[in-house]
Design a protein around this motif. Structure first.
Motif, PDB file in Angstrom:
ATOM      1  N   GLU A  84       0.607  -1.222   0.183  1.00  0.00           N
ATOM      2  CA  GLU A  84       0.216   0.262  -0.256  1.00  0.00           C
ATOM      3  C   GLU A  84       0.787   1.545   0.206  1.00  0.00           C
ATOM      4  O   GLU A  84       1.883   1.117   0.266  1.00  0.00           O
ATOM      5  N   LYS A  85       0.401   2.489  -0.721  1.00  0.00           N
ATOM      6  CA  LYS A  85       1.137   3.575  -0.756  1.00  0.00           C
ATOM      7  C   LYS A  85       0.500   4.390  -0.950  1.00  0.00           C
ATOM      8  O   LYS A  85      -0.719   4.598  -1.358  1.00  0.00           O
ATOM      9  N   THR A  86       0.220   5.933  -0.105  1.00  0.00           N
ATOM     10  CA  THR A  86      -0.353   6.700   0.549  1.00  0.00           C
ATOM     11  C   THR A  86       0.561   7.288   0.186  1.00  0.00           C
ATOM     12  O   THR A  86       1.723   8.294   0.309  1.00  0.00           O
ATOM     13  N   GLU A  87      -0.533   8.953   0.246  1.00  0.00           N
ATOM     14  CA  GLU A  87       0.195   9.855  -0.167  1.00  0.00           C
ATOM     15  C   GLU A  87      -0.665  11.198  -0.122  1.00  0.00           C
ATOM     16  O   GLU A  87      -1.734  11.482  -0.643  1.00  0.00           O
ATOM     17  N   ALA A  88      -0.514  12.063   0.683  1.00  0.00           N
ATOM     18  CA  ALA A  88      -0.925  13.062   1.108  1.00  0.00           C
ATOM     19  C   ALA A  88      -0.161  14.242   0.400  1.00  0.00           C
ATOM     20  O   ALA A  88       0.645  14.506   0.593  1.00  0.00           O
ATOM     21  N   ILE A  89      -0.714  15.335   0.237  1.00  0.00           N
ATOM     22  CA  ILE A  89      -0.406  16.117  -1.183  1.00  0.00           C
ATOM     23  C   ILE A  89      -0.971  18.175  -0.428  1.00  0.00           C
ATOM     24  O   ILE A  89      -2.004  17.836  -0.373  1.00  0.00           O
ATOM     25  N   SER A  90      -0.605  18.884  -0.536  1.00  0.00           N
ATOM     26  CA  SER A  90      -1.268  20.823  -0.452  1.00  0.00           C
ATOM     27  C   SER A  90      -0.287  21.180  -1.547  1.00  0.00           C
ATOM     28  O   SER A  90       1.199  21.244  -1.808  1.00  0.00           O
ATOM     29  N   ASP A 132       3.850  33.582  -5.830  1.00  0.00           N
ATOM     30  CA  ASP A 132       4.129  32.562  -4.328  1.00  0.00           C
ATOM     31  C   ASP A 132       3.567  31.450  -4.211  1.00  0.00           C
ATOM     32  O   ASP A 132       2.702  31.394  -3.513  1.00  0.00           O
ATOM     33  N   GLU A 133       4.252  29.769  -4.717  1.00  0.00           N
ATOM     34  CA  GLU A 133       4.108  29.139  -4.426  1.00  0.00           C
ATOM     35  C   GLU A 133       4.609  28.315  -3.166  1.00  0.00           C
ATOM     36  O   GLU A 133       5.143  27.745  -3.848  1.00  0.00           O
ATOM     37  N   GLN A 134       3.816  27.083  -2.433  1.00  0.00           N
ATOM     38  CA  GLN A 134       4.901  25.867  -2.117  1.00  0.00           C
ATOM     39  C   GLN A 134       3.790  24.822  -2.189  1.00  0.00           C
ATOM     40  O   GLN A 134       2.655  24.772  -1.972  1.00  0.00           O
ATOM     41  N   TYR A 135       4.560  23.513  -2.694  1.00  0.00           N
ATOM     42  CA  TYR A 135       4.211  22.596  -3.093  1.00  0.00           C
ATOM     43  C   TYR A 135       4.728  21.829  -2.395  1.00  0.00           C
ATOM     44  O   TYR A 135       6.027  21.445  -1.933  1.00  0.00           O
ATOM     45  N   GLN A 136       4.066  20.615  -1.127  1.00  0.00           N
ATOM     46  CA  GLN A 136       4.196  19.633  -0.245  1.00  0.00           C
ATOM     47  C   GLN A 136       3.239  18.337  -0.520  1.00  0.00           C
ATOM     48  O   GLN A 136       2.418  18.433  -0.700  1.00  0.00           O
ATOM     49  N   SER A 137       4.249  16.788  -0.404  1.00  0.00           N
ATOM     50  CA  SER A 137       3.736  16.013  -0.737  1.00  0.00           C
ATOM     51  C   SER A 137       4.341  14.913   0.393  1.00  0.00           C
ATOM     52  O   SER A 137       5.746  14.882   0.989  1.00  0.00           O
ATOM     53  N   LEU A 138       4.102  13.831   0.997  1.00  0.00           N
ATOM     54  CA  LEU A 138       4.014  13.258   2.285  1.00  0.00           C
ATOM     55  C   LEU A 138       3.852  12.116   2.269  1.00  0.00           C
ATOM     56  O   LEU A 138       2.360  11.559   1.288  1.00  0.00           O
TER      57      LEU A 138
END
Length: 643
Positions: free
Chosen positions: A257-263, A287-293
């Motif tokens: 299983e793989k999960t990804e949380a993005i903002s 200005d843009e901030q991109y994050q992924s866990l």
């Protein structure tokens, strides 16, 4: 497709577009071929994401983003890394440091979408070698207006729940806006909850990923006088994905299983003014901030955690001078800086540094020259200075002419020649993508050279008022040092295949696009397109992978009765080369939509996507046909005020 180029049916003839020359022009008057997806088309086909909205563009190919829940695009045989995706002329952060995920932009704020193909669009700089997709958002109106829509859909027997009539997806959106002559505000929201699907819902593996996407946005505009505006935009995008698959470890399949949380947080400050002498000045700051866990699990035990962070800053300034002896001069500058970091289990996936960055400064100048009433020449030059690769200049020239007119018939020709230039992105140079659990790794190559290209476009459009339009366009893109993964020379290390990026010395893509829009009789429109494309490595004479030779689109719009409309959109794609001796088979899909306007404010709608249930063979790793089978949905929409 109700989108097509430069002169199409009713709604597009008078559309005002900005992408071709970075100035407002009627689409039929643009010197560079422009294709438009109108708001009417978006609502008629019930598009939910940017991917849905552009899938009917002639010659556009959609591909899954590798290892992600979403899609990227290819235009005229050039990949998504070479196509620039913009929101109101400003870039949007790429989901992997290079590729924009088209599923990660929802449409509640969109007015229309403009498409320019080839390096004639190189005025927009690096990453625009293959073209530009520019999403234009709605202008906030005075007064008070709004809209809302909800719909639910089902994958039938492939619903993750196993219940054919259960809700596989849930979607809702709203928009509220209003104000007076000086102050205006818009607030919008959009959510798409997809439970995913599986060929065998009672098993572990899920072929369609579960995802929940949410987008909130706002825009505040101040208009101190008739020809001035200052605005501020803020938006937040959130996404949660879950992928489930199985890995074979003798003697059995192990659940993974793989999960990804993005903002994604995006802020834009802009201002524009038209002076009394006609000079136009515009300034935008992004200005843009991109994050992924991302987290990977094996048999419910977490085995890795991947953290990705990207910050994008962009400043754009443009001056348009008043008309001078039949010429329109334009000057502008762009400054852009990206900072990216990625780690797995706390260890950087970059060579050496934990965070890498690049910066570019770009100057462009354009002169739009009118030669009488029928001919127009656009001369342009863009000079780009990159922090790692120095300075490069890319010129372009475009020509438009009204060559024949008789009564309501009119023929227009367009041609353009442009140079493109793209520096390797941070992923291609520095990333170490370790997917050992899946049997491979992708290594960045710090020795990559920039790509450069020359693009030729030549086309003609013949139209009969608002009844008939035929567009034919030939193109040739010659690319030097094309960057792609070297799949033919993988190195095996402890059973793990290691791939890297390389430059291909000389490649070219060439082809012909034809688009027909015909109002056969007043309540019935037909639109069709065919694209032939050939992509080759000129050194070895080999066909380039993932570039089908033939693509076609067919659409019908039928006004059955007052307020009742039936729509069909069909897509065909021929076989495509996957590796040296493997092809993915061609396929055809068709979507049908029905809209019923109950009154001037309320409509109900239903649709079936992929009516014939064409779906890839998931046991064949060389099958890249459609992922999702038949999908049924129904919904309702409500709107009031100025639309």
């Amino acid at each position: 497709m109700i989108l097509a180029s430069t002169a199409m049916a009713d709604v597009t003839l008078d559309a005002v577009v900005v992408t071709a020359t970075r100035t407002e022009r009627r689409v039929e008057d643009t010197p560079v071929r422009t294709e438009v997806i109108s708001r009417e088309e978006i609502e008629k086909t019930h598009a939910r994401t940017l991917k849905d909205a552009i899938e009917n563009i002639p010659g556009l190919q959609l591909r899954e983003v590798h290892g992600k829940s979403g899609y990227e695009l290819s235009l005229q045989g050039l990949s998504s890394d070479q196509v620039l995706v913009l929101i109101d002329g400003l870039p949007i952060a790429a989901s992997t440091g290079s590729t924009v995920n088209l599923s990660q932009y929802l449409l509640s704020e969109v007015d229309h979408i403009e498409v320019i193909k080839g390096a004639a669009s190189a005025q927009y700089g690096s990453s625009a070698m293959g073209g530009v997709i520019n999403v234009i958002t709605r202008r906030v109106q005075a007064g008070f207006s709004g809209s809302a829509a909800v719909d639910v859909g089902s994958y039938g027997h492939q619903n993750d729940s196993g219940k054919a009539w259960g809700a596989g997806t849930k979607h809702g959106q709203f928009r509220l806006e209003g104000g007076n002559e000086q102050w205006r505000l818009r607030v919008s929201g959009d959510t798409l909850d997809d439970a995913g699907f599986a060929v065998k819902p009672d098993g572990w593996a899920r072929q369609g990923d579960a995802s929940k996407r949410q987008q909130l946005g706002s825009k505040l505009s101040w208009l101190p006088q008739a020809n001035s505006e200052v605005w501020f935009e803020a938006s937040r995008y959130l996404e949660d994905d879950v992928q489930r698959y199985q890995q074979y470890v003798p003697p059995k399949l192990i659940p993974q299983e793989k999960t990804e949380a993005i903002s994604r947080d995006r802020f834009v400050l802009g201002a524009k003014n038209i002076f009394e002498n006609g000079t136009r000045v515009q300034l935008q700051l992004l200005d843009e901030q991109y994050q992924s866990l991302g987290q990977a699990y094996s048999q419910n035990f977490r085995v890795s955690q991947r953290d990705f962070n990207q910050q994008l800053n962009h400043l754009s300034a443009q001056v348009d001078l008043p008309a001078w002896y039949g010429q329109l001069w334009q000057l502008g500058v762009d400054w852009r800086k990206e900072r990216v970091s990625q780690s797995v289990n706390g260890v950087s996936e970059f060579y050496g540094d934990k965070r890498v960055s690049k910066e570019s400064r770009e100057l462009f100048v354009q002169n739009d020259i009118f030669l009488g009433d029928d001919w127009e020449v656009v001369l342009g030059l863009r000079v780009q200075d990159d922090s790692d690769f120095g300075t490069h200049a890319a010129p372009k020239i475009a020509l438009r002419g009204n060559v024949w007119e008789s009564g309501d018939w009119k023929m227009v020709v367009r041609s353009s020649v442009g140079q493109g230039y793209r520096v390797p992105n941070l992923k291609e140079r520095h990333f170490l993508f370790d997917h050992s659990a899946l049997g491979y790794m992708v290594l960045g190559n710090p020795n990559l050279k920039p790509e450069s290209s020359k693009s030729w476009q030549l086309g003609a459009n013949i139209a009969l008022a608002k009844q008939f339009s035929l567009d034919v366009n030939a193109y040739l893109n010659q690319v030097k040092d094309l960057i792609q993964i070297d799949e033919s020379n993988a190195v095996k290390n402890n059973g793990i295949a290691q791939y890297t990026y390389k430059n291909i010395d000389r490649t070219e893509t060439k082809g012909i696009e034809t688009t027909l829009d015909w109002r056969i009789f007043r309540p019935f429109n037909m639109n069709a397109s065919y694209t032939w494309n050939q992509s080759k490595d000129l050194n070895g004479g080999r066909e380039l992978t993932r570039r089908p030779a033939h693509m076609a689109r067919l659409g019908f719009d039928w006004q059955i009765a007052e307020g009742s409309e039936f729509t069909l959109r069909s897509r065909y794609q021929s076989a495509e080369l996957i590796s040296s001796d493997h092809y993915s088979a061609g396929w055809t899909t068709a979507d049908i939509k029905f809209n019923q306007h109950i009154n001037k404010n309320i409509k109900a709608y239903i649709g079936i996507d992929n009516v014939s249930n064409v779906q890839r063979d998931f046991s064949n790793q060389n099958d890249f046909g459609p992922i999702s089978g038949r999908f049924f949905y129904l919904g309702t929409a409500f709107a009031w005020g100025n639309q």
